[in-house]
Design an enzyme around this catalytic site. Structure first.
Site, PDB file in Angstrom:
ATOM      1  CG  HIS A  66      -2.108  -0.958   1.001  1.00 47.04           C
ATOM      2  ND1 HIS A  66      -2.846  -1.456   2.052  1.00 47.04           N
ATOM      3  CD2 HIS A  66      -2.649  -1.502  -0.134  1.00 47.04           C
ATOM      4  CE1 HIS A  66      -3.791  -2.263   1.576  1.00 47.04           C
ATOM      5  NE2 HIS A  66      -3.687  -2.303   0.264  1.00 47.04           N
ATOM      6  CG  ASP A  68      -0.549   3.820   3.902  1.00 45.45           C
ATOM      7  OD1 ASP A  68      -0.575   2.871   3.103  1.00 45.45           O
ATOM      8  OD2 ASP A  68      -1.013   3.753   5.065  1.00 45.45           O
ATOM      9  CG  HIS A  69       2.603   0.998   4.907  1.00 42.78           C
ATOM     10  ND1 HIS A  69       2.951   0.652   6.199  1.00 42.78           N
ATOM     11  CD2 HIS A  69       1.277   1.273   4.941  1.00 42.78           C
ATOM     12  CE1 HIS A  69       1.872   0.698   6.967  1.00 42.78           C
ATOM     13  NE2 HIS A  69       0.850   1.085   6.222  1.00 42.78           N
TER      14      HIS A  69
END
Length: 287
Positions: A66, A68-69
């Site tokens: 994902h 955001d990581h």
């Protein structure tokens, strides 16, 4: 002294706030290993703000795909390359092909000086690794049992090697303090819903860094369907894993501050020691 330094560079999740950026944690151990746990957007700038060069990292451990990581990873890799380094990345196998296109060294585990890092499958909506760090801290000797042994022998025994002194073979277990735990463990979950199967596989940890996307204002079932946890879920995991230290991170931007997370964490009985860090907070843990 076995000491860990943890700097929480980004403690948010999915959507950043001005004071809560996307997931990134700097881990440095007493042996000199340096890891970045996840690489949210802008991770390299936050490393530079604490005086750490991206090229100095032992590895970056990514929990899942994902954005955001992961959005901070390409820039970090390029900067490291300009500085003469080559970034090593620990990641789920489903990410390996894409990461190889970045020109990084991709691994699914790490074995170094007295440290092993391995993937444990967590319960998220995509293929995801929690990262289990395991240090061999050596043996703590019972001085009454080790009395009279030469210094070189003591050094070898502490490191776990048997010695021969005066024709007698001495094993570390023969002179160690009773009940001394040689291995110390830290687990970083990344994003996960409650995951009893993972808890059973891991067994016990000393330090648990667990996501707490939600406080107590979201139905647990809804949180779990999204692959996330509440504060209560993280506490349950800490108890199942017999963790002495629980650190809560990945807090949703729906919360303007972490007051409710701290209130819920403070109500835990019996403890572990619970921390809810802000961005750039440092936590020192003696193992």
């Amino acid at each position: 002294m076995p000491l860990l330094k943890l700097v929480f560079l980004g403690t948010g999740g999915a959507v950043p706030r001005s004071d809560r950026t996307l997931p990134a944690i700097y881990l440095e151990d007493w042996l000199g290993h340096r890891f970045l746990l996840d690489a949210g957007e802008g991770a390299q700038y936050r490393l530079l703000q604490i005086g750490v060069s991206p090229a100095s990292l032992t590895a970056v451990a990514i929990t899942h795909q994902h954005e955001d990581h992961t959005l901070g990873l390409p820039g970090l890799v390029i900067t490291s390359r300009f500085l003469g380094g080559r970034t090593a990345v620990l990641a789920p196998r489903s990410m390996h092909k894409a990461l190889e296109a970045l020109g990084v060294e991709v691994m699914d585990s790490y074995g170094g000086d007295r440290l092993r890092v391995s993937c444990v499958e967590v319960c998220h909506t995509v293929d995801a690794c929690g990262w289990l760090f395991q240090w061999d801290v050596g043996y703590k000797l019972d001085l009454s049992k080790a009395a009279g042994l030469p210094r070189w022998a003591l050094t070898s025994l502490i490191r776990g090697s048997p010695v021969e002194v005066g024709g007698r073979l001495i094993k570390p277990e023969d002179v160690a303090e009773p009940g001394h735990k040689r291995l110390r463990r830290l687990l970083y979950t990344g994003d996960t819903a409650p995951c009893p199967e993972m808890w059973r596989k891991v067994g016990e940890v000393d330090v648990l860094i667990h996501e707490a996307t939600f406080a107590d204002d979201v139905e647990p079932q809804k949180a779990h369907e999204e692959g996330h946890s509440t504060v209560a879920d993280a506490v349950e995991a800490a108890k199942a894993l017999n963790a002495g230290v629980l650190i809560l991170t990945h807090v949703s931007s729906r919360y303007p501050d972490k007051r409710r997370h701290r209130e819920l964490a403070a109500s835990v009985k019996p403890p572990p020691h619970v921390y809810v860090p802000e961005d750039f907070d440092t936590v020192l843990v003696r193992l």
